[in-house]
Design a protein around this motif. Structure first.
Motif, PDB file in Angstrom:
ATOM      1  N   LEU A 114       2.237   1.072 -11.770  1.00  0.00           N
ATOM      2  CA  LEU A 114       2.829   0.098 -10.872  1.00  0.00           C
ATOM      3  C   LEU A 114       3.760  -0.805 -11.676  1.00  0.00           C
TER       4      LEU A 114
ATOM      5  N   ILE B 220       0.839  -1.204   0.000  1.00  0.00           N
ATOM      6  CA  ILE B 220       0.000   0.000   0.000  1.00  0.00           C
ATOM      7  C   ILE B 220       0.870   1.248   0.000  1.00  0.00           C
TER       8      ILE B 220
ATOM      9  N   ARG C 180      -8.747   8.406   0.585  1.00  0.00           N
ATOM     10  CA  ARG C 180      -7.290   8.330   0.528  1.00  0.00           C
ATOM     11  C   ARG C 180      -6.806   8.565  -0.911  1.00  0.00           C
TER      12      ARG C 180
ATOM     13  N   ASN D 231      -7.670  -2.400   1.307  1.00  0.00           N
ATOM     14  CA  ASN D 231      -6.263  -2.156   1.624  1.00  0.00           C
ATOM     15  C   ASN D 231      -6.035  -0.937   2.521  1.00  0.00           C
ATOM     16  N   LEU D 232      -6.776  -0.934   3.613  1.00  0.00           N
ATOM     17  CA  LEU D 232      -6.514   0.099   4.616  1.00  0.00           C
ATOM     18  C   LEU D 232      -5.536  -0.486   5.631  1.00  0.00           C
TER      19      LEU D 232
ATOM     20  N   VAL E  40       0.989   4.108  -3.001  1.00  0.00           N
ATOM     21  CA  VAL E  40       0.593   5.513  -2.878  1.00  0.00           C
ATOM     22  C   VAL E  40       1.780   6.457  -2.986  1.00  0.00           C
TER      23      VAL E  40
ATOM     24  N   ASN F 165      -2.493  -2.298 -13.965  1.00  0.00           N
ATOM     25  CA  ASN F 165      -1.189  -2.056 -13.345  1.00  0.00           C
ATOM     26  C   ASN F 165      -0.358  -1.083 -14.174  1.00  0.00           C
TER      27      ASN F 165
ATOM     28  N   PHE G  31      -8.841  -0.222  -4.175  1.00  0.00           N
ATOM     29  CA  PHE G  31      -8.669  -1.657  -4.409  1.00  0.00           C
ATOM     30  C   PHE G  31      -9.918  -2.433  -4.016  1.00  0.00           C
TER      31      PHE G  31
ATOM     32  N   ARG H 156       2.727   8.155  -9.132  1.00  0.00           N
ATOM     33  CA  ARG H 156       1.577   7.550  -8.435  1.00  0.00           C
ATOM     34  C   ARG H 156       1.101   8.461  -7.323  1.00  0.00           C
ATOM     35  N   ASN H 157       2.062   9.061  -6.636  1.00  0.00           N
ATOM     36  CA  ASN H 157       1.725   9.907  -5.497  1.00  0.00           C
ATOM     37  C   ASN H 157       0.997  11.171  -5.922  1.00  0.00           C
TER      38      ASN H 157
ATOM     39  N   PHE I 105      -5.596   5.338  -5.950  1.00  0.00           N
ATOM     40  CA  PHE I 105      -5.940   3.918  -6.077  1.00  0.00           C
ATOM     41  C   PHE I 105      -7.053   3.513  -5.141  1.00  0.00           C
TER      42      PHE I 105
ATOM     43  N   PRO J 238      -0.927   8.987   1.727  1.00  0.00           N
ATOM     44  CA  PRO J 238      -0.193   9.455   0.536  1.00  0.00           C
ATOM     45  C   PRO J 238       0.522  10.793   0.762  1.00  0.00           C
TER      46      PRO J 238
END
Lengths: 402, 253
Positions: free
Chosen positions: B57, A312, B159, B96-97, A316, B52, B92, B84-85, B90, B110
């Protein structure tokens, strides 16, 4: 900013697994505590030996004659008859930094007094021997310089001799006979007990070296010269000056003397305890390394367990270096925390050991600092591999990890 | 409509096994700013690989990918992380926390890795604003375990939104949710899309895809269909219908 928040994240992760963090750090805690306790005990023993050596006197240099050889027969160390009173005077007059000096004669003899007899050591000395050996006369007085000059028949005796010959009577003013020569007792020496080599230092009779040369030995050669230097830093220089002077006085002949200093003796004596300290420290050090491996083990588990979290973070926008730093910080914090607790435990337990066993314990700041630094280094060393493993994870695979 | 995503003959070949796997075979695709696109396909069709690639990614083996005007197909690991930042968000399937971390802290994540340095106060405010966008202002200090699936997914969306991304990428965002919650999440997406956010979503549920404007269908690594959705569903309408149906069910029961 980024560094600070990464450290915060690492600390939070450790707090969340408080029990595991403590258990992980336990390896380091015990390791550091063991190193400090062991080294403290070793140092305590060493300082005890050192103080018993110091009772022999401070900054002592001794000159011994060489060995004699005649017709192929070689006598042992100090058997040559070459060291003279003139040598001693020359050293006193010409070498700078000599505080005290005593020409020495040594012998054993059967002595008689009060209808009893006793075999003891007869030392011929100058009056300065008391200063050199940090000794004193408790009853009566030391013989005087005048008596030394005139080779008077006077002596001071050790406590053992007094006990053996006078059995509670006051020995001052009494006469004792050495090889049938009567010597008047002027003083009783303070009790010094046994020295490091197990010799009873109180079992002795001290007479002026002049008297010894003239009346007992009947020869002009000394057994040794004992010299006290001003300061430890001067020792090497003074030792060299004495060597040079004596060499010069012998007109370039083979050196027939040996100059030694007590430092060498002290070093030899403390070598054993030093070795012991080192050994104890090394064994404790092994436990420190084992503790480090424990940290690595937990960090590896933690990386595997938190693969998804790493995924993760990478997804990010965390760089590999951020993740590396995060896990490295965790490892370092664990080991530094362990190190700090270990220091407390180590100092505490060495105090406890000292109380319970009545052992001298000396907490060494070097050991404290050293083991602390070492534990931090262990954190970096054993934390790096798991942290790098985390940093090199592929974000896609890390996210998919179940 | 300016293109925000532009793929040009993009291939992705995996060389890891004995036989190279050609997962994406020459996809050319343009997605304009403000579009809401669903990518569909059976498993093995290459839609995850494409996702992806779109999400930076992974890098294409061949071909070019322009994101927001700049070519990102040859960037290194850290440069991709920065892209990505800054430009992507994203969402999911599995939310995905980070567990044992509050909703607000999850949303802030982020920003922790952002090159713009904000004070913790500003970060805090930004996170609350983002949570408000998905209607979770009152849950900022809850842990994921205290939230429902739908709420967790909303935290994940918050997020994704925190760094004002160019594109929001959602990989099966409703895969773990029941149908009503799924509709709610699609409602959140539609609302965000209405505010001008570009959304790319992978799904295999046809009715979910109908909330989007445009549907792409992939098969064997190629885009085989690219259609505008004619009878587009709106989440508010569907939710109203669901509630009505529920009420009827209660009355008849």
């Amino acid at each position: 900013m980024r560094l600070l928040s990464t450290i915060k994240v690492a600390l939070r992760a450790l707090r969340r697994n408080a029990l595991r963090s403590v258990l992980t750090a336990l390896g380091i805690i015990i390791g550091v505590a063991a190193v400090i306790a062991m080294v403290s005990i070793g140092n305590g023993a060493k300082s005890q030996v050192e103080s018993s050596i110091a009772s022999l006197g401070q900054n002592i240099i001794s000159v011994f004659p060489g060995n004699f050889t005649a017709g192929g027969v070689r006598g042992g160390f100090g058997t040559a008859s070459t060291l003279t009173v003139e040598d001693a005077l020359a050293i006193r007059n010409e070498v700078a930094g000599v505080v005290n000096l005593s020409p020495e004669m040594q012998d054993r003899a059967q002595i008689l007094a009060n209808g009893l007899n006793w075999n003891t050591r007869i030392q011929g000395e100058d009056i300065s021997i008391l200063d050199i050996r940090i000794w004193s006369v408790v009853e009566g007085a030391m013989f005087t310089e005048a008596e030394v000059r005139s080779a008077a028949k006077v002596c001071v005796i050790g406590k053992t001799v007094a006990d053996q010959l006078f059995q509670g009577m006051d020995p001052i003013g009494q006469t004792l006979r050495i090889r049938n020569i009567p010597f008047k007792i002027t003083g009783l020496l303070a009790s010094k007990g046994f020295n490091y080599f197990g010799q009873d230092q109180d079992d002795t009779v001290i007479i002026p070296f002049t008297s010894h040369l003239k009346r007992l030995a009947r020869r002009p050669f000394l057994n040794s010269i004992v010299i006290q230097a001003t300061a430890p830093e001067q020792m090497a220089r003074i030792q060299q000056d004495i060597t040079d002077l004596l060499q010069q006085r012998r007109n370039g002949k083979e050196p027939d003397f040996t100059v030694r200093n007590q430092q060498e003796l002290a070093e030899a004596a403390t070598a054993t305890t030093k070795t012991m300290t080192l050994l104890l420290g090394a064994i404790a050090g092994v436990s420190l390394v084992v503790g480090g491996i424990g940290i690595m083990n937990i960090m590896l588990v933690s990386v595997t367990e938190r693969t998804r979290e790493i995924g993760i973070r990478l997804a990010v926008g965390a760089h590999g270096s951020d993740v590396l730093l995060q896990f490295l910080t965790e490892a370092i914090v664990l080991s530094i925390m362990g190190g700090a607790l270990g220091i407390l435990l180590g100092i505490g337990s060495s105090q406890l050991i000292s109380r319970l066993n009545n052992w001298p314990v000396l907490v060494s700041p070097t050991a404290v600092l050293g083991s602390f630094v070492f534990s931090a280094v262990i954190g970096v060393f054993f934390g790096f591999y798991p942290a790098r493993k985390a940093a090199e994870l592929d974000p896609i695979e890390a996210l998919r990890y179940e | 409509m300016p293109a925000v995503v532009q793929l040009d003959e993009v291939h992705r070949i995996y060389e890891s096994g004995d036989v190279p796997v050609h997962a994406v075979r020459g996809v050319t695709l343009t997605i304009g700013r403000g579009e809401f696109v669903a990518i569909m396909g059976a498993s093995g069709s290459g839609k995850s690989t494409l996702m992806n690639l779109l999400g930076c990614l992974d890098r294409p083996t061949r071909g070019h990918y322009h994101l927001d005007g700049s070519d990102v197909s040859a960037l290194d690991r850290n440069q991709l992380a920065d892209i990505r930042n800054e430009k992507l968000g994203f969402v999911f399937q599995g939310f995905n926390l980070l567990a044992r971390t509050t909703a607000r802290e999850n949303v802030e994540l982020p920003m922790l890795y952002s090159r713009r340095h904000l004070s913790s106060r500003a970060t805090h405010d930004q996170a609350l604003k983002s949570l408000a966008l998905v209607g979770l202002s009152d849950r900022a200090d809850y842990f994921p375990s205290q939230l429902s699936g739908g709420q967790q997914q909303r935290v994940a969306i918050a997020r994704a939104l925190i760094n004002d991304p160019q594109v929001l990428l959602a990989d099966e965002p409703t895969g773990n949710l029941d149908s009503k919650t799924s509709v709610e999440i699609m409602g959140v997406f539609q609302q965000l899309n209405a505010q001008g956010i570009t959304i790319l979503m992978v799904t295999h549920e046809l009715d979910i895809a109908r909330y989007c404007q445009r549907n792409l269908i992939m098969r064997d690594g190629c885009v085989v269909s690219d259609v505008r959705v004619s009878a587009r569903l709106t989440a508010t309408e569907e939710l109203r219908k669901l509630r009505a149906a529920e009420a009827t069910a209660k009355l008849t029961a």
